[in-house]
Design an enzyme around this catalytic site. Structure first.
Site, mmCIF file in Angstrom:
data_model
loop_
_atom_site.group_PDB
_atom_site.id
_atom_site.type_symbol
_atom_site.label_atom_id
_atom_site.label_comp_id
_atom_site.label_asym_id
_atom_site.label_seq_id
_atom_site.Cartn_x
_atom_site.Cartn_y
_atom_site.Cartn_z
ATOM 1 N N ASN A 42 30.517 -15.344 109.371
ATOM 2 C CA ASN A 42 30.700 -15.198 110.815
ATOM 3 C C ASN A 42 29.344 -15.259 111.508
ATOM 4 O O ASN A 42 28.339 -14.730 111.015
ATOM 5 C CB ASN A 42 31.471 -13.925 111.178
ATOM 6 N N GLU A 44 27.892 -14.483 115.173
ATOM 7 C CA GLU A 44 28.228 -13.853 116.456
ATOM 8 C C GLU A 44 27.266 -14.307 117.550
ATOM 9 O O GLU A 44 26.270 -15.000 117.298
ATOM 10 C CB GLU A 44 28.202 -12.332 116.295
ATOM 11 N N CYS A 53 34.162 -17.252 113.331
ATOM 12 C CA CYS A 53 34.502 -16.502 112.111
ATOM 13 C C CYS A 53 34.055 -17.264 110.854
ATOM 14 O O CYS A 53 33.874 -18.490 110.875
ATOM 15 C CB CYS A 53 36.006 -16.295 112.012
ATOM 16 N N GLU A 55 35.732 -18.049 108.191
ATOM 17 C CA GLU A 55 36.677 -19.062 107.708
ATOM 18 C C GLU A 55 36.484 -20.379 108.466
ATOM 19 O O GLU A 55 36.497 -21.461 107.877
ATOM 20 C CB GLU A 55 38.119 -18.583 107.895
ATOM 21 N N CYS A 88 41.772 -14.052 111.053
ATOM 22 C CA CYS A 88 42.284 -13.865 112.415
ATOM 23 C C CYS A 88 43.234 -15.023 112.753
ATOM 24 O O CYS A 88 43.303 -16.039 112.047
ATOM 25 C CB CYS A 88 41.151 -13.774 113.430
ATOM 26 N N CYS A 91 41.692 -18.527 113.211
ATOM 27 C CA CYS A 91 41.366 -19.155 111.917
ATOM 28 C C CYS A 91 42.622 -19.637 111.207
ATOM 29 O O CYS A 91 42.608 -20.684 110.555
ATOM 30 C CB CYS A 91 40.584 -18.185 111.041
HETATM 31 N N1 THU Z 1 35.760 -12.084 111.468
HETATM 32 C C1 THU Z 1 35.694 -13.098 110.555
HETATM 33 O O1 THU Z 1 34.641 -13.744 110.406
HETATM 34 N N2 THU Z 1 36.784 -13.370 109.803
HETATM 35 C C2 THU Z 1 37.933 -12.623 109.793
HETATM 36 O O2 THU Z 1 38.825 -12.895 109.017
HETATM 37 C C3 THU Z 1 38.074 -11.508 110.728
HETATM 38 C C4 THU Z 1 36.986 -11.350 111.720
HETATM 39 C C5 THU Z 1 34.553 -11.730 112.208
HETATM 40 C C6 THU Z 1 34.504 -12.077 113.664
HETATM 41 C C7 THU Z 1 33.494 -11.081 114.177
HETATM 42 O O3 THU Z 1 32.186 -11.587 113.962
HETATM 43 C C8 THU Z 1 33.680 -9.874 113.283
HETATM 44 O O4 THU Z 1 34.370 -10.333 112.136
HETATM 45 C C9 THU Z 1 34.438 -8.734 113.934
HETATM 46 O O5 THU Z 1 35.640 -9.175 114.455
#
Ligand code: THU
Length: 132
Positions: A42, A44, A53, A55, A88, A91
């Site tokens: 991920n 941000e 994210c 994935e 999520c 994704c």
């Molecule tokens: N996030 C992911 O990278 N993958 C997931 O399956 C769930 C959420 C990340 C997005 C964000 O940077 C952090 O987790 C909190 O939501």
């Protein structure tokens, strides 16, 4: 590569996550049918909605490298959660664009157990067709 090795790859790549706001690093490992593995984390942003994210990072990297629909065999996702961490909904939609409904999606928890689901389990009745 078996599911334990793929999950280990997801766990290892998590260290590279850029997650200064949520402090919730996630790693993904995408297994290609040719045996290669493409990782994602991920990434941000201070404008939170710009976050990508793990994935999607893995899928987008694979597409950038020339892989496409039909090339994907499985994906593993790892976070620092007690319970199994599922992708999520955005994704799930992106995975459904490129991956077959029966593709395995491996989740893990703090006990390092692995839960195998299919993409269909995660996203039944996926929106896939503009000609409805
Ligand atoms: N996030 C992911 O990278 N993958 C997931 O399956 C769930 C959420 C990340 C997005 C964000 O940077 C952090 O987790 C909190 O939501």
């Amino acid at each position: 590569m078996n599911k334990e090795e793929l999950m280990e790859s997801a766990r290892n790549t998590k260290k590279a996550a850029y997650a200064p706001y949520s402090k919730f690093p996630v790693g993904a490992a995408l297994l290609l049918k040719d045996g290669n593995v493409i990782n994602g984390v991920n990434v941000e942003n201070v404008s939170f909605g710009a976050t990508n994210c793990a994935e999607r990072t893995a899928i987008f990297t694979a597409i950038t490298k020339g892989y496409t629909k039909g090339d994907f065999q499985a994906i593993a996702v790892a976070g620092d959660t007690m319970d199994f961490l599922p992708p999520c909904s955005i994704c799930r939609q992106v995975l459904s664009e490129f991956c077959l409904p029966d593709m395995p999606v491996y989740l893990t928890n703090e006990k390092k157990e692995i839960l195998e689901l299919s993409l269909r389990d995660l996203l039944p009745y996926a929106f896939k067709n503009l000609d409805m």
